[in-house]
Enzyme design. Structure first.
Site, PDB file in Angstrom:
ATOM      1  CG  HIS A 266      -0.857  -3.186  11.011  1.00 58.39           C
ATOM      2  ND1 HIS A 266      -1.928  -3.039  11.875  1.00 58.39           N
ATOM      3  CD2 HIS A 266      -0.045  -4.093  11.602  1.00 58.39           C
ATOM      4  CE1 HIS A 266      -1.750  -3.798  12.934  1.00 58.39           C
ATOM      5  NE2 HIS A 266      -0.613  -4.463  12.793  1.00 58.39           N
TER       6      HIS A 266
ATOM      7  CG  HIS B 253       2.864  -7.267  11.496  1.00 59.29           C
ATOM      8  ND1 HIS B 253       3.879  -6.591  12.119  1.00 59.29           N
ATOM      9  CD2 HIS B 253       1.725  -6.859  12.071  1.00 59.29           C
ATOM     10  CE1 HIS B 253       3.364  -5.810  13.051  1.00 59.29           C
ATOM     11  NE2 HIS B 253       2.059  -5.953  13.039  1.00 59.29           N
TER      12      HIS B 253
ATOM     13  CE1 TYR C  46       4.327  -6.497  18.298  1.00 56.90           C
ATOM     14  CE2 TYR C  46       4.928  -6.657  15.983  1.00 56.90           C
ATOM     15  CZ  TYR C  46       4.389  -5.940  17.031  1.00 56.90           C
ATOM     16  OH  TYR C  46       3.905  -4.680  16.824  1.00 56.90           O
TER      17      TYR C  46
END
Length: 139
Positions: free
Chosen positions: A60, A62, A124
């Site tokens: 993925h 981000h 994060y």
């Protein structure tokens, strides 16, 4: 207040966006990972969109982006995923199949940076990136 401006507007619109390769395949490794990173940077530069923080993980991507109000989030994500897929297939033709030329899955996740601080999202994303690097070294 850190804000940007257009001709008649001051704005601070930041979004946390996550999207995945088709079937959440763990293909974003090695050279492809660095190519995807460069392609995303280049596409954002074309549209003058600031990447606040970003990470390309195994399965993925981000992004924390500062998006001008003249762009809708869905238009930006469509542009980013569509153009990047074409550029990825140009650099890595072995990823195409004779049936489909889709690289990214259809959906995406988006959240505004407002109810969570910008620093929390940066932290994060950095932690996600570190976890991906640790996972890569285990292989």
């Amino acid at each position: 207040m850190n804000s940007s401006s257009l001709a008649h507007a001051k704005w601070k619109c930041q979004y946390h966006i996550v999207f995945i390769p088709k079937y959440r395949r763990k293909v974003l490794l090695g050279q492809l990972k660095s190519d995807v990173r460069e392609i995303i940077k280049k596409l954002c530069e074309y549209r003058r969109i600031e990447i606040v923080e970003g990470a390309v993980c195994n399965d993925h991507v981000h992004l924390c982006v500062s998006l001008p109000p003249k762009y809708s989030v869905s238009d930006f994500v469509g542009y980013l995923k569509g153009k990047s897929a074409l550029m990825i297939f140009d650099k890595h033709p072995e990823l195409t199949t004779k049936w489909t030329k889709s690289f990214w899955a259809r959906g995406y996740y988006v959240a505004t940076v407002g109810n969570v601080t910008e620093d929390a999202i940066k932290k994060y994303i950095q932690e996600q990136s570190k976890e991906a690097e640790i996972e890569e070294t285990r292989k």
